[in-house]
Design an enzyme around this catalytic site. Structure first.
Site, PDB file in Angstrom:
ATOM      1  N   HIS A   1       0.830  -1.208   0.000  1.00 52.12           N
ATOM      2  CA  HIS A   1       0.000   0.000   0.000  1.00 52.12           C
ATOM      3  C   HIS A   1       0.862   1.254   0.000  1.00 52.12           C
ATOM      4  CE1 HIS A   1       0.509  -0.756   4.412  1.00 52.12           C
ATOM      5  NE2 HIS A   1       0.649   0.566   4.454  1.00 52.12           N
TER       6      HIS A   1
ATOM      7  N   HIS B   1       4.210   7.316   3.412  1.00 53.68           N
ATOM      8  CA  HIS B   1       5.110   6.167   3.325  1.00 53.68           C
ATOM      9  C   HIS B   1       4.658   5.230   2.221  1.00 53.68           C
ATOM     10  CE1 HIS B   1       1.954   4.521   6.048  1.00 53.68           C
ATOM     11  NE2 HIS B   1       2.253   3.363   5.491  1.00 53.68           N
TER      12      HIS B   1
ATOM     13  N   GLU C   1       7.769   1.266   4.950  1.00 58.50           N
ATOM     14  CA  GLU C   1       7.203   0.276   5.858  1.00 58.50           C
ATOM     15  C   GLU C   1       7.446  -1.100   5.237  1.00 58.50           C
ATOM     16  OE1 GLU C   1       2.939   0.625   6.311  1.00 58.50           O
ATOM     17  OE2 GLU C   1       2.861  -0.857   7.922  1.00 58.50           O
TER      18      GLU C   1
HETATM   19 CO    CO Z   1       1.179   1.617   6.163  1.00 54.68          CO
END
Ligand code: CO
Length: 140
Positions: free
Chosen positions: A8, A81, A132
């Site tokens: 994502h 992110h 991440e």
């Molecule tokens: Co995230």
């Protein structure tokens, strides 16, 4: 350790519901999930499904939210992110440390918004991009 699939893109916003409406109206991104709170992380989260990935809308939750400073710099919100899957989060964490990157927090993976362990790598180690890394979910 090798980077895996894009899971994502995290986007900080002052209002996840308003942001979800914008993504629906402008881009036809209509498959939005219900928002939920992650009090320990200081964020309210709303996922939007895309054909090959997701958008993770993030709104500050509480006084000590890590998003507060970000939204002071970028009041309208912005890209926060990117999240990639890894086969083994502990091996990934160890590889990051061995390769000289800084893992945020105490360096221990914690359960992220998808219910699997995650770590964050300092943006200064990736040309300004907060990364991440997420344990690959079982269903893949
Ligand atoms: Co995230």
């Amino acid at each position: 350790m090798q980077i895996g699939r894009l899971n994502h893109i995290g986007i900080a916003t002052p209002d996840v519901e308003a942001a979800a409406r914008t993504w629906a109206q402008l881009y036809g991104a209509i498959r939005a999930h219900d928002a939920f709170d992650m009090p320990r992380q200081g964020v309210r989260v709303k996922f939007i499904d895309l054909p090959n990935s997701q958008i993770e809308l993030l709104e500050p939750l509480g006084e000590a939210s890590p998003l507060t400073g970000f939204l002071q710099r970028f009041p309208a919100g912005g890209q926060h992110h990117v999240c990639f899957e890894v086969a083994d989060i502990l091996a990934a964490r160890d590889a990051m440390v061995e390769r000289g990157a800084r893992v945020l927090g105490d360096g221990e993976p914690y359960i992220g918004a998808h219910g699997v362990p995650v770590i964050f790598v300092h943006p200064k180690d990736t040309g300004g991009v907060l990364v991440e890394l997420m344990q690959q979910p079982e269903e893949h």
